[in-house]
Design a protein around this motif. Structure first.
Motif, PDB file in Angstrom:
ATOM      1  N   ASP A 179       3.736  -2.139  -0.506  1.00  0.00           N
ATOM      2  CA  ASP A 179       4.916  -1.383  -0.076  1.00  0.00           C
ATOM      3  C   ASP A 179       4.660   0.118  -0.108  1.00  0.00           C
ATOM      4  O   ASP A 179       5.037   0.843   0.824  1.00  0.00           O
ATOM      5  CB  ASP A 179       6.118  -1.729  -0.961  1.00  0.00           C
ATOM      6  N   MET A 180       4.012   0.602  -1.179  1.00  0.00           N
ATOM      7  CA  MET A 180       3.754   2.033  -1.283  1.00  0.00           C
ATOM      8  C   MET A 180       2.767   2.508  -0.222  1.00  0.00           C
ATOM      9  O   MET A 180       2.859   3.635   0.267  1.00  0.00           O
ATOM     10  CB  MET A 180       3.219   2.368  -2.683  1.00  0.00           C
ATOM     11  N   GLU A 181       1.830   1.643   0.148  1.00  0.00           N
ATOM     12  CA  GLU A 181       0.882   1.998   1.204  1.00  0.00           C
ATOM     13  C   GLU A 181       1.606   2.204   2.535  1.00  0.00           C
ATOM     14  O   GLU A 181       1.340   3.155   3.272  1.00  0.00           O
ATOM     15  CB  GLU A 181      -0.177   0.907   1.337  1.00  0.00           C
ATOM     16  N   LYS A 182       2.545   1.316   2.818  1.00  0.00           N
ATOM     17  CA  LYS A 182       3.313   1.446   4.052  1.00  0.00           C
ATOM     18  C   LYS A 182       4.188   2.698   4.019  1.00  0.00           C
ATOM     19  O   LYS A 182       4.300   3.424   5.012  1.00  0.00           O
ATOM     20  CB  LYS A 182       4.177   0.200   4.264  1.00  0.00           C
ATOM     21  N   ILE A 183       4.819   2.945   2.872  1.00  0.00           N
ATOM     22  CA  ILE A 183       5.691   4.119   2.753  1.00  0.00           C
ATOM     23  C   ILE A 183       4.875   5.403   2.921  1.00  0.00           C
ATOM     24  O   ILE A 183       5.289   6.334   3.622  1.00  0.00           O
ATOM     25  CB  ILE A 183       6.404   4.117   1.390  1.00  0.00           C
ATOM     26  N   THR A 184       3.691   5.450   2.301  1.00  0.00           N
ATOM     27  CA  THR A 184       2.863   6.653   2.351  1.00  0.00           C
ATOM     28  C   THR A 184       2.282   6.875   3.740  1.00  0.00           C
ATOM     29  O   THR A 184       2.318   7.992   4.271  1.00  0.00           O
ATOM     30  CB  THR A 184       1.720   6.554   1.320  1.00  0.00           C
ATOM     31  N   ASN A 185       1.732   5.808   4.317  1.00  0.00           N
ATOM     32  CA  ASN A 185       1.082   5.952   5.624  1.00  0.00           C
ATOM     33  C   ASN A 185       2.066   6.254   6.747  1.00  0.00           C
ATOM     34  O   ASN A 185       1.739   6.947   7.712  1.00  0.00           O
ATOM     35  CB  ASN A 185       0.292   4.683   5.958  1.00  0.00           C
ATOM     36  N   GLN A 186       3.281   5.738   6.611  1.00  0.00           N
ATOM     37  CA  GLN A 186       4.254   5.913   7.685  1.00  0.00           C
ATOM     38  C   GLN A 186       5.364   6.890   7.320  1.00  0.00           C
ATOM     39  O   GLN A 186       6.243   7.164   8.134  1.00  0.00           O
ATOM     40  CB  GLN A 186       4.874   4.553   8.029  1.00  0.00           C
ATOM     41  N   GLY A 187       5.292   7.421   6.084  1.00  0.00           N
ATOM     42  CA  GLY A 187       6.399   8.231   5.578  1.00  0.00           C
ATOM     43  C   GLY A 187       6.720   9.439   6.431  1.00  0.00           C
ATOM     44  O   GLY A 187       7.883   9.678   6.785  1.00  0.00           O
ATOM     45  N   LEU A 188       5.689  10.233   6.778  1.00  0.00           N
ATOM     46  CA  LEU A 188       5.931  11.463   7.517  1.00  0.00           C
ATOM     47  C   LEU A 188       6.464  11.174   8.911  1.00  0.00           C
ATOM     48  O   LEU A 188       7.449  11.767   9.354  1.00  0.00           O
ATOM     49  CB  LEU A 188       4.648  12.291   7.588  1.00  0.00           C
ATOM     50  N   SER A 189       5.817  10.238   9.618  1.00  0.00           N
ATOM     51  CA  SER A 189       6.274   9.910  10.970  1.00  0.00           C
ATOM     52  C   SER A 189       7.643   9.244  10.934  1.00  0.00           C
ATOM     53  O   SER A 189       8.494   9.495  11.800  1.00  0.00           O
ATOM     54  CB  SER A 189       5.261   8.991  11.666  1.00  0.00           C
ATOM     55  N   ASP A 190       7.885   8.408   9.921  1.00  0.00           N
ATOM     56  CA  ASP A 190       9.196   7.757   9.806  1.00  0.00           C
ATOM     57  C   ASP A 190      10.283   8.772   9.483  1.00  0.00           C
ATOM     58  O   ASP A 190      11.416   8.656   9.968  1.00  0.00           O
ATOM     59  CB  ASP A 190       9.168   6.674   8.728  1.00  0.00           C
ATOM     60  N   ALA A 191       9.942   9.757   8.631  1.00  0.00           N
ATOM     61  CA  ALA A 191      10.935  10.757   8.242  1.00  0.00           C
ATOM     62  C   ALA A 191      11.426  11.544   9.444  1.00  0.00           C
ATOM     63  O   ALA A 191      12.609  11.883   9.549  1.00  0.00           O
ATOM     64  CB  ALA A 191      10.346  11.708   7.200  1.00  0.00           C
ATOM     65  N   PHE A 192      10.525  11.814  10.383  1.00  0.00           N
ATOM     66  CA  PHE A 192      10.907  12.554  11.585  1.00  0.00           C
ATOM     67  C   PHE A 192      11.206  11.617  12.754  1.00  0.00           C
ATOM     68  O   PHE A 192      11.427  12.074  13.878  1.00  0.00           O
ATOM     69  CB  PHE A 192       9.788  13.533  11.984  1.00  0.00           C
ATOM     70  N   GLY A 193      11.220  10.314  12.484  1.00  0.00           N
ATOM     71  CA  GLY A 193      11.514   9.345  13.526  1.00  0.00           C
ATOM     72  C   GLY A 193      12.649   8.425  13.151  1.00  0.00           C
ATOM     73  O   GLY A 193      13.800   8.851  13.007  1.00  0.00           O
ATOM     74  N   ARG A 194      12.308   7.163  12.923  1.00  0.00           N
ATOM     75  CA  ARG A 194      13.343   6.163  12.648  1.00  0.00           C
ATOM     76  C   ARG A 194      13.877   6.229  11.224  1.00  0.00           C
ATOM     77  O   ARG A 194      14.916   5.643  10.911  1.00  0.00           O
ATOM     78  CB  ARG A 194      12.777   4.766  12.896  1.00  0.00           C
ATOM     79  N   GLY A 195      13.147   6.931  10.355  1.00  0.00           N
ATOM     80  CA  GLY A 195      13.597   7.057   8.973  1.00  0.00           C
ATOM     81  C   GLY A 195      12.751   6.237   8.015  1.00  0.00           C
ATOM     82  O   GLY A 195      12.267   5.156   8.365  1.00  0.00           O
TER      83      GLY A 195
END
Length: 536
Positions: A179-195
């Motif tokens: 879970d943390m790997e997904k949050i870290t790898n996608q965190g920045l793009s998700d934060a400025f995208g779908r969340g």
């Protein structure tokens, strides 16, 4: 038989072989099979009872034949002794003869688990997961070896309980890593995208809670393992380490709760002010606050990003605020542009927040700043070495780590954006989203983490947290020195800091070099002489 006495005639009739001579105490047995009075003896006579004859002159000791349960008891005692001997023989065969192998596997489990957790701290989740999988493999072999001794589980259960609980921890740790790997790898793009997926963060918290609840069981098993040969000292060390791990897990849960709140997981929008410090015009905290970016975050997503010139704020300040005495000769009005006059970053950030929230641009929206992050241009240049050139066709240039400061500074100071668009910071508004998009697509996030840590350590990035809901994050940033506070010293310690502030000096520091030599001499009487030379 009357009143506990045995009639002599009755005795002679029933058991004629007994000689009741006065001086002797006679022992005899009664055959219950042929004796018609066996029920009487069962009721009144114990295993060995003293009786006296009617005239009180003869004493008889009767040893009754054992009943069935007595035989069983004797056989059970003998059986138990035999089973104990057998247990010790088998225990030696299955356990002690294989003890060194079990110890080796146990060390492998412990080592790989520790290395895996250490990798997670550096956000190297792929390596961490491999370590945990190796730990699981060693644990499976350990359980297989112990399976030969499963007969002893009911007698000495701690080793079996320990492996069972270790399996729970390893499985939960792998789930946390995924879970943390997904949050870290996608965190920045998700934060400025779908969340950012806040559900994953909650799942991580639940898994950490499960691990935290399992650790006391492991500690209990380790305490019992101290009974095994050579395990007393080792189990004590492991117990202390697991106590430490449990404290870290509790801290992690607190950080996750703060992170969830910081991302707007509580449904309350959060506001973060990022000020860009330009070292070309040096200031006490690192550089001139020429531009800022205001982020609004809610439910894991950046819902707005506003990039502006710092003078937009100062032009909307309602009152005239007198600057510090040293600034008074240069400017009669204090504003956000000169808020970072103080070497202590937290003090400068508090003053900047005060100016920011007083400006009509912000005050009319009733915005409260939850944290301020100061970023030097050096940080951007370092990240540009990872992203490569950022095409800027609007300006007919590619921005790289070599020309970032020069090209952006030229466009702001001398470009056409000021006259054509009335927005000298337009180049930053175009550049930053493209820059963030490039960073979010970098696969190896470890290099980004390494750069961020290096920048924090060198005060190229500093953060001041104001929201009390982020108290645990604020505590760790303070302990690491990431908030740029002045180091507190005792009477026996020395502290030296050289602070530059170049006000109204244009961008002259961009082409300046400075060399500082500090020479300290300790005299025999303990007096310390300082000789400082600054060459600029």
């Amino acid at each position: 038989m009357k009143n506990g006495s045995l009639d002599s005639e009755w005795v002679n009739r029933v058991i004629p072989i007994i000689n009741l001579a006065p001086p002797k105490i006679v022992k005899f047995k009664i055959d219950y099979v042929t004796n018609p009075t066996q029920n009487v003896f069962r009721k009144y006579i114990g295993p060995r009872t003293l009786f006296q004859t009617k005239n009180h002159s003869k004493k008889i000791h009767i040893n009754r034949q054992s009943f069935l349960f007595g035989n069983i008891l004797k056989r059970s005692v003998v059986g138990f002794v035999c089973m104990t001997v057998l247990f010790l023989i088998l225990f030696k065969i299955f356990i002690f003869d294989n003890y060194s192998h079990l110890q080796f596997l146990g060390k492998e489990v412990y080592h790989n688990t520790g290395e895996g957790i250490a990798s997670f701290k550096n956000l190297n989740f792929s390596e961490g997961k491999e370590r945990l999988k190796s730990a699981q493999s060693s644990l499976s072999m350990l359980e297989a070896s112990m399976g030969k001794a499963s007969f002893f589980k009911a007698i000495y259960a701690p080793p079996f309980t320990l492996t069972k609980n270790l399996n729970v921890i390893l499985k939960s740790s792998l789930d946390v890593a995924n879970d943390m790997e997904k949050i870290t790898n996608q965190g920045l793009s998700d934060a400025f995208g779908r969340g950012i997926d806040l559900v994953k963060i909650k799942n991580v918290d639940k898994k950490i809670e499960l691990i935290s609840r399992t650790i006391p069981k492991i500690i209990g098993s380790l305490a019992n393992l101290s009974l095994l040969p050579g395990m007393n000292e080792r189990s004590t060390v492991l117990k202390n380490q697991y106590f430490s791990i449990q404290n870290e897990l509790n801290d992690s849960r607190n950080y996750l709760a703060d992170l969830t709140s910081a991302l707007g997981g509580d449904g309350i929008p959060k506001h973060y002010l990022i000020v860009f410090q330009n070292p070309s015009e040096i200031r006490a905290t690192g550089g001139f606050w020429g531009s800022y970016m205001l982020l609004e975050v809610n439910k894991g997503k950046v819902i707005s990003m506003d990039i502006r010139n710092i003078y937009d704020l100062d032009g909307q300040l309602p009152d005239i605020i007198n600057p510090p005495k040293q600034l008074l000769r240069i400017t009669p009005r204090w504003g956000t542009r000169d808020a970072n006059w103080f070497f202590d970053f937290v003090t400068s950030a508090k003053k900047g927040r005060e100016f920011f929230e007083q400006s009509r641009i912000i005050a009319e929206k009733n915005i409260r700043i939850d944290a301020i992050l100061a970023v030097n241009t050096t940080f951007v240049e370092e990240l540009l070495t990872l992203t490569g050139p950022i095409p800027m066709p609007e300006y007919s240039i590619d921005i790289t780590n070599k020309n970032f400061v020069e090209k952006v500074q030229y466009a702001i100071e001398y470009g056409s954006d000021r006259s054509d668009f009335g927005d000298p910071k337009r180049i930053l508004k175009i550049f930053i989203p493209r820059f963030l998009d490039k960073i979010s697509n970098i696969e190896d996030k470890r290099t980004i983490v390494a750069i961020i840590k290096s920048m924090f350590n060198n005060k190229e990035i500093q953060v001041a947290i104001f929201n009390p809901s982020f108290s645990h994050i604020r505590e760790i940033t303070h302990d690491l020195g990431y908030d740029g506070h002045i180091i507190e010293t005792s009477g026996l310690e020395d502290y030296f800091a050289f602070v530059n502030s170049n006000v109204a000096g244009g961008k002259s520091d961009y082409v300046m070099t400075q060399k500082i030599n500090a020479h300290l001499k300790i005299k025999d009487d303990g007096v310390v002489l300082h000789n400082l030379t600054v060459k600029r």
